[in-house]
Design a protein around this motif. Structure first.
Motif, PDB file in Angstrom:
ATOM      1  N   ILE A 202       0.836  -1.213   0.000  1.00  0.00           N
ATOM      2  CA  ILE A 202       0.000   0.000   0.000  1.00  0.00           C
ATOM      3  C   ILE A 202       0.864   1.254   0.000  1.00  0.00           C
ATOM      4  O   ILE A 202       0.611   2.224  -0.741  1.00  0.00           O
ATOM      5  CB  ILE A 202      -0.948  -0.014   1.217  1.00  0.00           C
ATOM      6  N   SER A 203       1.915   1.254   0.817  1.00  0.00           N
ATOM      7  CA  SER A 203       2.781   2.445   0.882  1.00  0.00           C
ATOM      8  C   SER A 203       3.547   2.648  -0.420  1.00  0.00           C
ATOM      9  O   SER A 203       3.736   3.794  -0.859  1.00  0.00           O
ATOM     10  CB  SER A 203       3.755   2.312   2.050  1.00  0.00           C
ATOM     11  N   LEU A 204       3.970   1.576  -1.068  1.00  0.00           N
ATOM     12  CA  LEU A 204       4.695   1.711  -2.330  1.00  0.00           C
ATOM     13  C   LEU A 204       3.775   2.108  -3.480  1.00  0.00           C
ATOM     14  O   LEU A 204       4.242   2.631  -4.502  1.00  0.00           O
ATOM     15  CB  LEU A 204       5.412   0.406  -2.668  1.00  0.00           C
ATOM     16  N   SER A 205       2.493   1.868  -3.342  1.00  0.00           N
ATOM     17  CA  SER A 205       1.541   2.230  -4.399  1.00  0.00           C
ATOM     18  C   SER A 205       1.073   3.669  -4.305  1.00  0.00           C
ATOM     19  O   SER A 205       0.330   4.121  -5.196  1.00  0.00           O
ATOM     20  CB  SER A 205       0.322   1.288  -4.341  1.00  0.00           C
ATOM     21  N   ALA A 206       1.479   4.390  -3.260  1.00  0.00           N
ATOM     22  CA  ALA A 206       1.052   5.791  -3.109  1.00  0.00           C
ATOM     23  C   ALA A 206       1.665   6.654  -4.206  1.00  0.00           C
ATOM     24  O   ALA A 206       2.855   6.561  -4.494  1.00  0.00           O
ATOM     25  CB  ALA A 206       1.442   6.308  -1.735  1.00  0.00           C
ATOM     26  N   LYS A 207       0.842   7.491  -4.828  1.00  0.00           N
ATOM     27  CA  LYS A 207       1.277   8.322  -5.955  1.00  0.00           C
ATOM     28  C   LYS A 207       1.223   9.781  -5.575  1.00  0.00           C
ATOM     29  O   LYS A 207       0.294  10.241  -4.912  1.00  0.00           O
ATOM     30  CB  LYS A 207       0.397   8.062  -7.174  1.00  0.00           C
ATOM     31  N   THR A 208       2.236  10.537  -5.973  1.00  0.00           N
ATOM     32  CA  THR A 208       2.299  11.976  -5.751  1.00  0.00           C
ATOM     33  C   THR A 208       2.369  12.686  -7.102  1.00  0.00           C
ATOM     34  O   THR A 208       2.288  12.065  -8.160  1.00  0.00           O
ATOM     35  CB  THR A 208       3.522  12.337  -4.897  1.00  0.00           C
ATOM     36  N   THR A 209       2.533  14.004  -7.044  1.00  0.00           N
ATOM     37  CA  THR A 209       2.636  14.793  -8.273  1.00  0.00           C
ATOM     38  C   THR A 209       3.928  14.471  -8.993  1.00  0.00           C
ATOM     39  O   THR A 209       4.993  14.414  -8.355  1.00  0.00           O
ATOM     40  CB  THR A 209       2.586  16.290  -7.943  1.00  0.00           C
ATOM     41  N   PRO A 210       3.910  14.220 -10.307  1.00  0.00           N
ATOM     42  CA  PRO A 210       5.163  13.958 -11.037  1.00  0.00           C
ATOM     43  C   PRO A 210       6.164  15.084 -10.828  1.00  0.00           C
ATOM     44  O   PRO A 210       5.800  16.273 -10.849  1.00  0.00           O
ATOM     45  CB  PRO A 210       4.708  13.858 -12.492  1.00  0.00           C
ATOM     46  N   PRO A 211       7.440  14.779 -10.586  1.00  0.00           N
ATOM     47  CA  PRO A 211       8.417  15.812 -10.190  1.00  0.00           C
ATOM     48  C   PRO A 211       8.755  16.796 -11.305  1.00  0.00           C
ATOM     49  O   PRO A 211       9.241  17.894 -11.011  1.00  0.00           O
ATOM     50  CB  PRO A 211       9.645  15.000  -9.777  1.00  0.00           C
ATOM     51  N   LEU A 212       8.523  16.450 -12.570  1.00  0.00           N
ATOM     52  CA  LEU A 212       8.892  17.344 -13.667  1.00  0.00           C
ATOM     53  C   LEU A 212       7.751  18.246 -14.123  1.00  0.00           C
ATOM     54  O   LEU A 212       7.915  18.999 -15.090  1.00  0.00           O
ATOM     55  CB  LEU A 212       9.405  16.519 -14.860  1.00  0.00           C
ATOM     56  N   SER A 213       6.626  18.192 -13.441  1.00  0.00           N
ATOM     57  CA  SER A 213       5.549  19.125 -13.770  1.00  0.00           C
ATOM     58  C   SER A 213       5.891  20.520 -13.243  1.00  0.00           C
ATOM     59  O   SER A 213       6.690  20.694 -12.321  1.00  0.00           O
ATOM     60  CB  SER A 213       4.229  18.629 -13.172  1.00  0.00           C
ATOM     61  N   TRP A 214       5.268  21.563 -13.881  1.00  0.00           N
ATOM     62  CA  TRP A 214       5.593  22.939 -13.502  1.00  0.00           C
ATOM     63  C   TRP A 214       5.226  23.215 -12.055  1.00  0.00           C
ATOM     64  O   TRP A 214       5.961  23.869 -11.328  1.00  0.00           O
ATOM     65  CB  TRP A 214       4.883  23.902 -14.447  1.00  0.00           C
ATOM     66  N   THR A 215       4.082  22.718 -11.640  1.00  0.00           N
ATOM     67  CA  THR A 215       3.643  22.968 -10.255  1.00  0.00           C
ATOM     68  C   THR A 215       4.618  22.328  -9.257  1.00  0.00           C
ATOM     69  O   THR A 215       4.996  22.945  -8.246  1.00  0.00           O
ATOM     70  CB  THR A 215       2.238  22.391 -10.054  1.00  0.00           C
ATOM     71  N   ALA A 216       5.036  21.109  -9.556  1.00  0.00           N
ATOM     72  CA  ALA A 216       5.956  20.428  -8.645  1.00  0.00           C
ATOM     73  C   ALA A 216       7.306  21.107  -8.595  1.00  0.00           C
ATOM     74  O   ALA A 216       7.936  21.211  -7.528  1.00  0.00           O
ATOM     75  CB  ALA A 216       6.111  18.964  -9.074  1.00  0.00           C
ATOM     76  N   LEU A 217       7.784  21.633  -9.747  1.00  0.00           N
ATOM     77  CA  LEU A 217       9.085  22.296  -9.765  1.00  0.00           C
ATOM     78  C   LEU A 217       9.059  23.579  -8.958  1.00  0.00           C
ATOM     79  O   LEU A 217       9.990  23.879  -8.195  1.00  0.00           O
ATOM     80  CB  LEU A 217       9.505  22.567 -11.208  1.00  0.00           C
TER      81      LEU A 217
END
Length: 847
Positions: free
Chosen positions: A168-183
C-alpha cells in the motif's frame, strides 16, 4: 630426600588437571540432577496463562490493522517471540515432570486386576496422587501447545499484514516531479530546508549556552573533538608504524600485503568511525527534548559519514590504487583507480541522499523529495552502472601467476601448468558472466526506479534504488569479510609451526582450508541474507522463524523432538569428547610415561580410556536429548539382537579387540607371526589390528583371527630369543676348532647374550660335510635376521683364517659310452665330481 625424589613425590600439574577435570565433570552431572527446575504452582501457572492470553488477544487486534502492523511490526514480533520462547520452555518442563511422575507410577507396579488381592491404602493413595499429577502436568502442557500454535498463527498474520502495508505504501502516488507545479513548489521547499538546516543548530547551541552559562560550554565541544581526533590520530600512527605498509619494500609478500590492506581498512575506516560515534553521542546527549530537529540532522550526518567512510575505506584498502605493489586484488592499477574514483563519487551521492532523507523526515516536502529522488536515481544509477562495467573488472593474469608463485610453499613446484591456465580461464569467464548478470539486474532496477519516479511513485523509486544500494553495500561488506577471513586462515595454516603441531601435510592443510572456507562462506552468506531480505521486504526471517518453530516441536508419539534438543545433544557430546581427549593426551604424554608400565600396557590403558570417553559422551548426549537410561537399555537390547544377526562379524571383531586390550596376548610393539605374516603391532583398533612388516607394508588383520587362531608372539614376555645357525665343514676338519670358532663368532656379536650360554651341536655326518649347529640367544629377537647375517659374515672370516673349508654338495654322475660300436669293448668312464652352479658364486668344474 634428594631433590629428584622430592620432585617425584610432588603432584604433577597434569595429575592435578586430570583430577580437576573429573571433579568438574562429576559436579556438572550432580548439579544438573540436583538443581533441576520444577513446575510452578497451579495458581501461578493460571495467572501466567491469563497474562499471555490477554497479550496475544491484544496483539491479534494490532495485527489486524495494517498501519499498526507496519509501524510497530518489530515490537509486535519481539513480543510474540518472547511469549513463544517462554511457553516452549514451560511446555518442555511440564512434559519432563510428567515423565518423571510416570516413572514413579511405574515403580509401584501395575494396578491390581479384578480378583487380585487389593493393595494397601498407602499405595492406593500414592497411585492416585501420581495419576493426578500426571494428568495435571499433561493438561498444562496441552495449554502451552495452544499458546505455541497461537503465536505461530500471529507471526504468519503479521508477515501478511506487513507485506500488505508495504504494498500500500509503495503504491502511493504523488505529483510527477517534472511538472511545472511540482518544480515551483520544490524551489520554495528548498529555501525552507536551507532555513531549517541553519536554524536548528543555532537553536541547539543557544539552548546549551543557556543551560551551561559558563565558558565551559564553549570549551567542552572543542575539547571533546580535539581529544577524540588526537586519540584517533595517535592510534592510526601506532598501528601503521608496527603493522602497516612499509613503503620501502618494493616487493612485499602476499601475507604482508594482506596485513597492510587490513591495517589500512582499520585505520581509515574503523577508527574514524569510532571517533565519529563518540562526537555524535556527545552532540545528541540531552538534545532529544530540547531540539528534536537537530537529532534528525545529527542522525543524517552520522549515517552519511558512516556510509562514506566505510565505502571509501574498503575500496581503497582492497584495490590500493596509489600503491600497485601492495594490491591484494588482481586488477590493473589504472582500472583500480577508476573504480575507486567512481565508488567515492557514488558514496558521496548515497551519503547526500541519506542525509536529506533524515533531515526531511516529518517535513511537508513531498515535491522536493520526489525531485531529489529522481535526480538521485539518474545520477547515482549511471555511476553505479559505470562501476559495474566488465572492462573495469578485467583480471590481471600476470599478477595472479606471480601471486601463486609467491604463495607456493615449494619453489621448485611448477604453478603455471596447463591445468592452472584452464582453471584461470574458467575463473575469468565465470567472473564476466557474474558481472554481466549483476549489471543487467542493476540496469533493470535503475530503469524501473527512474520510470517510477517520473510518474510520481517516489516511494517505489526510493524503495527500489535505496535497497539496490543497500544490497550492494551489504554484499560488498560481507564478501570482503569472508575473503579476509579465508585468506587469514590460509596464511595461518601455511605456517610451519602450526603444521608441525597439528602434524599436517600440505594436502591436509588444503583440505582443512577447503572445508573451513566453505563453512565460512556459507555462514557469511546466510548472515548477509537476513538484512538483505529485510531491506527488500521479503519475509524470509519470519518464514525461517515459523519453519524453525515447527521443526522445534516435532511430535513422535508422546515425545517432542526439537532442533534445540539435537543441538544441545551434539554440543554435550563434543564437549565431553574433547574433555576426554584432553585428559587422554595428558595421560599419554605426562602420567603414563612416568610409570614403569611397558608401552603395550600404556597403549591398552589409553585405548580403553578413549572407549570410556566415547561411551560417556554418547550417554550424556542421550540424556541431554531427553532419552532416559531405561530407554537406552531397551534400545541397547533391541540393537543387540540386530547386531547378533546382521553385524555378527563386526561384533565379533569388537569383542575380540577388547579381549586383546584386556588380556593382552599381543600388545603394541610386539613382534608377531601369523599365517606367514611377520611384523610389529602398531595399532589395536576396534575392528582390526595393524601390523607393520619388515617390508614396510601395513597388514590389517581382523581381531577375531588373532583370538581364534595360533599366533607366534616373539616378544610377549621379553625380547630375548634363541637363534640357530646350521653350517657344514669338509671331512677331515678339526671339529674342536670348529666348535671354538663358532663360539668365538657368537661371543663377539654385541646382541648375543652370555646367559643362557651359547652352544654348538654336532648334528650329523652328512653326504658331503660334517654338519654343526650354533645355538645362541639374542636380546633383540626382532633383529634376528640381521644378527644371523652378521654371524655368517664373522664365521666365514674365521674359517678362512683358520683354513677350514666349507664344502659344496657333491654328486656322482655316470655317462654312458655312446661312441662304442658293436664288437668294441665297452669303456666305462670314471664318475666326474661336478659342483652345482648356484647364482654363479661357487667355482666351476674347470676350477
Amino acid at each position: 630426600m634428594s631433590p629428584a625424589q622430592t620432585l617425584r613425590t610432588q603432584p604433577a600439574f597434569s595429575a592435578v588437571l586430570t583430577g580437576a577435570f573429573a571433579f568438574v565433570l562429576g559436579l556438572l552431572i550432580f548439579s544438573t540432577s540436583l538443581f533441576a527446575a520444577t513446575p510452578e504452582p497451579a495458581w501461578q501457572f493460571k495467572r501466567q496463562l491469563a497474562t499471555w492470553d490477554a497479550a496475544l488477544t491484544q496483539t491479534a487486534q494490532q495485527v489486524a490493522d495494517p498501519e499498526l502492523a507496519l509501524q510497530h511490526g518489530t515490537e509486535i514480533r519481539t513480543q510474540i517471540s518472547d511469549i513463544r520462547a517462554q511457553a516452549q520452555a514451560k511446555r518442555a518442563l511440564l512434559q519432563k515432570a510428567a515423565d518423571n511422575q510416570e516413572d514413579l507410577l511405574a515403580a509401584l507396579g501395575p494396578a491390581p486386576q479384578e480378583g487380585d488381592a487389593s493393595e494397601s491404602k498407602e499405595v492406593k493413595k500414592q497411585r492416585r496422587q501420581f495419576e493426578s499429577e500426571i494428568s495435571d502436568y499433561l493438561g498444562r502442557a496441552a495449554q502451552m501447545q495452544i499458546i505455541l500454535r497461537r503465536c505461530d498463527s500471529l507471526l504468519r498474520a503479521l508477515t501478511v499484514a506487513s507485506q500488505s502495508a508495504l504494498i500500500i505504501s509503495l503504491s502511493a502516488k504523488t505529483t510527477p516531479p517534472l511538472s511545472w507545479t511540482a518544480l515551483t513548489t520544490a524551489i520554495s521547499q528548498t529555501g525552507a530546508l536551507i532555513v531549517h538546516l541553519w536554524e536548528s543548530p543555532k537553536v541547539w547551541w543557544q539552548a546549551r549556552l543557556a543551560d551551561a552559562g559558563s565558558v565551559w560550554s564553549w570549551l567542552e565541544p572543542l575539547l571533546v573533538i580535539t581529544l577524540a581526533g588526537g586519540l584517533a590520530q595517535l592510534s592510526n600512527r601506532l598501528i601503521k608504524q608496527y603493522a602497516g605498509r612499509d613503503l620501502s619494500n618494493a616487493a612485499p609478500s602476499y601475507t604482508r600485503r594482506l596485513m597492510g590492506a587490513s591495517v589500512d581498512a582499520l585505520t581509515t575506516g574503523l577508527i574514524p568511525l569510532i571517533t565519529l560515534i563518540v562526537v555524535w553521542s556527545w552532540a545528541i546527549n540531552g538534545t532529544a527534548s530540547s531540539s528534536p530537529e537537530l537529532i534528525q540532522i545529527a542522525n543524517g550526518l552520522g549515517i552519511a559519514a558512516v556510509i562514506f567512510i566505510l565505502t571509501t575505506a574498503i575500496a581503497k584498502a582492497a584495490l590500493t590504487p596509489d600503491l600497485p605493489n601492495w594490491r591484494v586484488a588482481p586488477l590493473f592499477p589504472k582500472r583500480a583507480r577508476h573504480i575507486v574514483r567512481r565508488i567515492t563519487w557514488l558514496a558521496i551521492l548515497i551519503a547526500a541522499e541519506q542525509f536529506f532523507t533524515h533531515v526531511a523526515q516529518g517535513q511537508e516536502m513531498s515535491e522536493l523529495k520526489s525531485l531529489i529522488v529522481l535526480v538521485y536515481s539518474v545520477v547515482a544509477g549511471a555511476s553505479f552502472l559505470y562501476v559495474l562495467q566488465p572492462s573495469l573488472w578485467k583480471l590481471d593474469r600476470k599478477w595472479i601467476t606471480a601471486n601463486a608463485v609467491v604463495r607456493q610453499p615449494d619453489a621448485n613446484t611448477p604453478t603455471t601448468t596447463a591445468e592452472d591456465q584452464t582453471a584461470l580461464a574458467k575463473t575469468i569467464s565465470r567472473q564476466k558472466t557474474i558481472i554481466r548478470v549483476i549489471g543487467l539486474v542493476t540496469a533493470l532496477i535503475v530503469i524501473a526506479s527512474i520510470v517510477a519516479s517520473l510518474f510520481g511513485y517516489s516511494q517505489l523509486s526510493q524503495f527500489l534504488f535505496g535497497n539496490l544500494i543497500s544490497t550492494a553495500l551489504l554484499m560488498t561488506f560481507f564478501y570482503s569479510l569472508s575473503l579476509l577471513a579465508v585468506e587469514w586462515i590460509d596464511v595461518a595454516i601455511r605456517q610451519e609451526n602450526l603444521q608441525d603441531r597439528l602434524r599436517l601435510t600440505q594436502e591436509g592443510g588444503q583440505t582443512i582450508l577447503f572445508w573451513i572456507s566453505g563453512f565460512i562462506r556459507f555462514g557469511v552468506a546466510a548472515l548477509a541474507l537476513i538484512p538483505i531480505s529485510r531491506a527488500w521486504g521479503l519475509p524470509l526471517e519470519d518464514i525461517g522463524a515459523v519453519i524453525f518453530n515447527q521443526l522445534n516441536a516435532i511430535q513422535i508419539g508422546n515425545a517432542t523432538i526439537g532442533l534445540i534438543d539435537v543441538f544441545d545433544a551434539l554440543l554435550v557430546f563434543f564437549i565431553v569428547w574433547l574433555l576426554f581427549r584432553l585428559a587422554r593426551r595428558i595421560l599419554q604424554n605426562n602420567l603414563l610415561p612416568q610409570t614403569r608400565l611397558d608401552k603395550g600396557v600404556q597403549y591398552s590403558i589409553i585405548t580403553v580410556f578413549g572407549y570410556i570417553g566415547l561411551v560417556a559422551a554418547t550417554l550424556l548426549a542421550a540424556l541431554a536429548f531427553g532419552i532416559e537410561l531405561q530407554n537406552l537399555i531397551i534400545i541397547a537390547g533391541a540393537l543387540s539382537v540386530g547386531i547378533g544377526f546382521g553385524l555378527q562379524t563386526i561384533a565379533n571383531n569388537f569383542v575380540s579387540g577388547l579381549i586383546l586390550l584386556f588380556e593382552r596376548p599381543i600388545k603394541v610393539g610386539d613382534l608377531i607371526e601369523i599365517d606367514k605374516t611377520m611384523g610389529h603391532v602398531t595399532h589395536i583398533n576396534v575392528r582390526r589390528t595393524e601390523i607393520l612388516t619388515f617390508q614396510n607394508a601395513e597388514v590389517m588383520i581382523p581381531n577375531a583371527d588373532l583370538v581364534a587362531t595360533s599366533v607366534i608372539n616373539w616378544t610377549h614376555t621379553d625380547t630375548v630369543g634363541r637363534i640357530e645357525l646350521t653350517i657344514g665343514v669338509a671331512y677331515g676338519s678339526d671339529t674342536a676348532l670348529v666348535k671354538e670358532l663358532l663360539l668365538q663368532a657368537a661371543h663377539s656379536h654385541p646382541r648375543i647374550i652370555r646367559y643362557p650360554l651359547a652352544d654348538v651341536l654336532f648334528l650329523d655326518f652328512g653326504d658331503s660335510s660334517l654338519n654343526f649347529q650354533l645355538r645362541c640367544f639374542t636380546n633383540v629377537i626382532s633383529s634376528r635376521i640381521t644378527t644371523l647375517s652378521d654371524l655368517r659374515f664373522k664365521i666365514d672370516q674365521l674359517f678362512r683364517e683358520a683354513g677350514i673349508e666349507i664344502p659344496f654338495p657333491q654328486r656322482t654322475v655316470h655317462f654312458a659310452d655312446t661312441h662304442n660300436g658293436p664288437g668294441k669293448d665297452e669303456k666305462t668312464h670314471k664318475a666326474d665330481t661336478i659342483p652345482p652352479k648356484l647364482d654363479g658364486n661357487l667355482p666351476s668344474h674347470d676350477e
